[in-house]
Structure formats: structure tokens, C-alpha cells
Design an enzyme around this catalytic site. Structure first.
Site, mmCIF file in Angstrom:
data_model
loop_
_atom_site.group_PDB
_atom_site.id
_atom_site.type_symbol
_atom_site.label_atom_id
_atom_site.label_comp_id
_atom_site.label_asym_id
_atom_site.label_seq_id
_atom_site.Cartn_x
_atom_site.Cartn_y
_atom_site.Cartn_z
ATOM 1 N N GLY A 123 -1.955 -6.690 -9.770
ATOM 2 C CA GLY A 123 -0.941 -5.836 -10.383
ATOM 3 C C GLY A 123 -0.679 -4.502 -9.716
ATOM 4 O O GLY A 123 0.147 -3.727 -10.205
ATOM 5 N N CYS A 241 -2.038 -8.196 4.484
ATOM 6 C CA CYS A 241 -3.108 -7.296 4.907
ATOM 7 C C CYS A 241 -3.832 -7.922 6.097
ATOM 8 O O CYS A 241 -5.054 -8.044 6.116
ATOM 9 C CB CYS A 241 -4.072 -6.981 3.756
ATOM 10 S SG CYS A 241 -4.821 -8.432 2.986
#
Length: 445
Positions: A123, A241
Site C-alpha cells: 500500500g 526495484c
């Protein structure tokens, strides 16, 4: 809890990975390897739906340093107990790795838009998108893992988000319900995690089993379906990432090959950023953060049509009221929700949370929820007990204990418990004793 690695033994890095990075970084390789000897940076992001950055800096008790590439993010000392402070439980900030703040920052979300976060759990990026929408429009946060969605829901609720739809399905399923519906889309794609090797040691072992060749087809499928969900003229952020061109630049090349009207937009540059025609990379030896790749894309020509502003509606329950735009009240099995107006048949779609849970209707009485408390402002409730952050009763309340409030004037019945004017949850007062109504799943630990 994630395993944190500060001084990584270089022998733990796979030889083939080190060779790939040496060829990729060339003269910067030694600096990259040296970065593993440094402690990762810790960051938090202010919830501007509840408090301005300026006001937050006035009240926050620990030292902060601005993160250059975001307007609401700060570095903090990892030894400071920021996750234990009552302001964290009041939803005033989210703890997030600094470089991970860039993707949602660069997506230019405007009020009243329809926004999709495709791989949303836990989130971090959805909560940032929620602050940009300012509880207008619709935020659809999707993650394929229903278990990970529980953390996603909790974090959105803690941020006081009213306009959310949380789904759990493959992205291709969403295409059946929302074709070309979204103004903005964020993809923080599942990846091999090369950029997180310093911080999350277990990812090095995982890379042996699932490297960049494993993830690239998944990422291409996600962005292909996302383009089907994006309006013409809409914008999309693709991020990972990881550093691998297979998962970064080549995915953007693939997207442009199947969608010729797609183009890469420039991203504001900061010291240490490395950019090419497909996007921007952050490396841990160049910036105060871990590794990331971010690309901002636009499908076709941008239109000047702004989504229509929806009229605000007030919903009142006894001693409190809440306002919302683009929403209606709905009761499902005695639970009362404030649900965004989709005007779309979602039958068959796996929806884990539709809107804000207001509370439960029990016979002739309504019991407000802790989720509602975090979406309120203190002024929206007539019966309030406001405690200072230093008052020991705040922690007692967050631990689910009964608290004595005989010294504070309040009416019997439901009362909103606040810390320095920011709501934490409800209690039920009887003769100065507060029976705790704080959600058990949120208990202070």
C-alpha cells in the site's frame, strides 16, 4: 519481519550477478559494491490528506531530512521509534523506503480522476495516490495476493481513504470490467529485486531461483493489459526495484512496439539520477536510497478534458457526520459502507473492500467502525476526547485497554478518541470510563 542486512558479505552476491553489474556499471562498479557496506536509509511520507507538511514538521518529535525527489517524504534516523508513535497510528505518515517514493510522485494524478494501482500491496504507493486524489474520483488498488491485500486495506484505512476499491485478481481480469477506464495507472511490477539486495538479504537467494529472465514475461503481460485499461491520453508509470534492462528498458520497448502511440515523458531529474530514453534509474551508490527504475508513459495525445467534479454528500450518524464525493451508502450483511459510484457491473470481480466501512447496524443502533474514525476530522464529531501524545492514556487506548476519562467532560455514548486533534478510534463512555472500541487487528505492539 524483513531481514535487514547492513554489512553484506560480498561472497553472498552471486558471481554471475556481479559480472553482469560490472559490465553494466563499468567504472562505477566499485562504488556500487562499496554501497553494501553502508546502512540503508529510512524514510517516511506525510499523509497530506490529514495534515500539511508544514504542520507535521511542527509537531513531529524526531529529526527529519527532506528527500529531494518527493514533496512529502523525509529521511529519519532508523533508531528513532517512528512506528511506535501515536501519530503513526493516527495515520499521519507512512513508513517507506526513500527511492520507492518516486513512482507515485511522478504520476501526475489530479482530483476526480480514476486511478489504478496494479500491484498495490502493501500500500505504499496507493496511499500516496490517495493523497493526490484527496478523496475524490476512484482509486482501484489491485494485488493478485489476497493475503497481501489485508495489509493494503489496513494502510489505506489508516490513511482515512474513502474512495477506494481493493480487488485481488490477475490484471487481465480487470480488463473485462474497466476497458480504457483509467486516467492514470501505476505499475510497480513484481521483479527480481536487484535494487533491494542491500536491504533485504533474502532476495539474493531468491534471485538464484527467479532471476530477470523469469520476471520479464510477467512484466510484459502486466504492461500490455494495463495499456488496455488506460484511456487514450492517459498516463502510466512503470517501475521496478531492479536494474536489469530485461525488466526495465526492454519492457518499455515491448510496450511501445504493441502500442505505437505510446511515448516516454521526461521525469524531473535530481543529483544522482541516471536517465536514458526509456526512463530513470536510482542506484544506492548515487542516491540516499535503494535501487529503482521509473518510466512515465503517455498513451496518445493528452486531452484537456478534466473529469467532472462530483457533488459532496453528507452522511450523518448520531453525534458525527462525514462528507464524501462520488459515493453512496450501501448496507451488506448489516455492515454499512460508503461506496464509490462506479456505474459498472462488477459481478464476478473479486472485491475485498469497496469503499469505507462506516460501521455495523445492530437492531435499532449503529456501531461506528474504527475505519470511520480514521476518516473523520475531529470537528466532524460532537462527542470527543482529545489527549496529548504524551498522555499515557493514549498508549493504553491503542493497546485496547479501558481508560479513565473522569477528568474530561464528555457525554455518555460513543466518543471519538483523538491525539492532538487527530482521530485514533472510538470508545463508549459510561460515567467517565471509556470502554475501548479500538479494532483488535490494529492493537499497539
Amino acid at each position: 519481519m524483513e531481514e535487514i542486512c547492513y554489512n553484506l558479505d560480498m561472497t553472498e552476491l552471486l558471481e554471475n550477478y556481479k559480472q553482469d553489474m560490472k559490465e553494466y556499471l563499468k567504472e562505477e562498479y566499485d562504488a556500487y559494491i562499496s554501497s553494501f557496506e553502508q546502512e540503508p536509509y529510512s524514510g517516511l511520507r506525510v499523509n497530506t490528506n490529514k495534515i500539511s507538511v508544514e504542520d507535521f514538521l511542527e509537531i513531529f518529535p524526531y529529526k527529519l531530512e527532506p528527500i529531494p525527489w518527493t514533496n512529502d517524504g523525509f529521511y529519519y534516523n532508523s533508531e528513532d521509534p517512528v512506528s511506535k508513535h501515536p501519530y503513526y497510528y493516527a495515520g499521519l505518515y507512512y513508513i517507506q523506503e526513500p527511492s520507492a517514493m518516486l513512482p507515485a510522485q511522478v504520476l501526475p494524478v489530479q482530483e476526480n480522476e480514476w486511478v489504478l494501482d496494479t500491484c498495490a500491496a502493501p500500500g505504499g504507493k496507493s496511499t500516496k495516490l490517495a493523497t493526490k486524489l484527496k478523496n475524490t474520483g476512484v482509486l482501484v488498488s489491485n494485488d493478485i495476493s489476497a493475503s497481501r491485500c489485508q495489509a493494503l486495506i489496513k494502510n489505506l484505512e489508516r490513511f482515512g481513504t474513502k474512495n477506494m476499491i481493493v480487488t485481488s485478481c490477475d490484471i487481465d481480469k480487470l480488463v473485462n470490467y474497466f476497458p480504457e477506464c483509467f486516467d492514470k495507472i501505476l505499475i510497480d511490477a513484481p521483479c527480481s529485486g536487484q535494487g533491494m539486495f542491500r536491504k533485504e538479504k533474502h532476495l539474493i537467494k531468491a534471485y538464484e531461483e527467479r532471476n530477470d529472465s523469469y520476471y520479464a514475461p510477467i512484466q510484459k503481460s502486466i504492461i500490455e493489459n494495463a495499456l488496455k485499461l488506460l484511456k487514450n491520453g492517459g498516463q502510466l508509470v512503470y517501475s521496478t526495484c531492479t536494474f536489469s534492462p530485461k525488466e526495465d528498458e526492454e519492457v518499455i520497448q515491448y510496450a511501445m512496439s504493441i502500442c505505437p502511440e505510446l511515448k516516454v515523458l521526461p521525469i524531473q531529474q535530481y543529483p544522482g539520477f541516471v536517465s536514458n530514453e526509456y526512463g530513470t534509474k536510482l542506484f544506492p551508490h548515487r542516491v540516499k536510497g535503494e535501487g529503482h527504475f521509473v518510466s512515465l508513459l503517455q498513451k496518445g495525445e493528452k486531452t484537456d478534458i478534466v473529469s467532472s467534479r462530483n457533488k459532496e454528500t453528507k452522511f450523518s450518524f448520531e453525534s458525527f457526520s462525514i462528507t464524501s464525493s462520488n459515493a453512496h451508502q450501501e448496507t451488506i450483511k448489516d455492515n454499512v459502507y460508503l461506496v464509490p459510484n462506479l456505474l459498472i457491473d462488477t459481478k464476478g470481480l473479486r472485491i475485498l473492500r469497496s469503499g469505507l466501512l462506516l460501521g455495523e447496524q445492530k437492531k435499532n443502533r449503529f456501531e461506528p467502525s474504527g475505519q470511520l474514525a480514521l476518516a473523520l476530522r475531529m470537528k466532524e464529531c460532537k462527542n470527543v476526547i482529545n489527549l496529548s501524545a504524551s498522555d499515557p492514556r493514549v498508549i493504553k487506548y491503542l493497546k485496547g485497554e479501558t481508560i479513565d476519562t473522569k477528568d474530561i467532560k464528555s457525554k455518555d455514548g460513543y466518543v471519538l478518541i483523538c491525539v492532538d486533534t487527530f482521530p485514533l478510534g472510538f470508545a463508549k463512555v459510561s460515567k467517565g470510563i471509556c470502554k475501548n472500541k479500538y479494532p483488535k487487528g490494529w492493537i499497539y505492539r
